[in-house]
Design an enzyme around this catalytic site. Sequence first.
Site: not given
Length: 258
Positions: A39, A105, A141
């Site tokens: 990321e 995300k 993440c």
Amino acid sequence: MVRLALCQISATADPAANLDLIRAGVAAADGASVVLFPEATMCRFGVPLGPVAEPLDGPWAAAVREIADAAGVVIVAGMFTPAEDGRVRNTLLVTGRGHHFGYDKIHLFDAFGFKESKTVAPGDKPMVFEVDGVTLGVATCYDVRFPELFRRLADDGAKAILVGASWGAGEGKREQWELLVRARALDSTSWVVACGQADPGPTTETAPLGIGHSLVADPRGRVAGTLDGEPGTLVVDIDPDLADTTRHVIPVLANRKL
């Protein structure tokens, strides 16, 4: 088998300099079909992201595609793209071998005193893609704390799920990272291939810059490879048949009731 390389880097605030890190990582990929970066590979956290955000057809993503095409690989790397409301999106770019798309995300890091949603707009679409006849999923993440996403990706055919991260440091955070990656592998009976930003060392920065310790967990939750906190490359061969045999022996996806 599918060979994957995890390139654990410390991204800078300069997107052009970070392209050099991508080139070096691809050069060290040792025959991998997929080269996974963390990321925020385009630009580290802790600086204004609006000025660096670019669309998927912009120059930074185009440069990554050129690197991927020249090497004959798929590159998966975190970047930032503009959102309609003035924020950015935390996007995992997938490019090379005919692919060029982004996963935005879904779960934003509004935790541990950090509020990602102030500057980042969430995505809402899980994504999978195919390499060498094997379906792979992607996640970013904080997504790793949400097992339903990983089960959805497995339902969509993923045998392995690639996670790019810039994991925040703190008490117990390394243990949580390792536990969560292994748990998501068990939840989804999939390989989970998790590449984080390297540990930048002592810093006063409060943004999540990374702790390193990238790792690969197999569909039974066993660790198949790890890195320490320093920048480095981990190359692993993923056997997609292990996901199939595990789902036959431990049919948690078939047996769930909710």
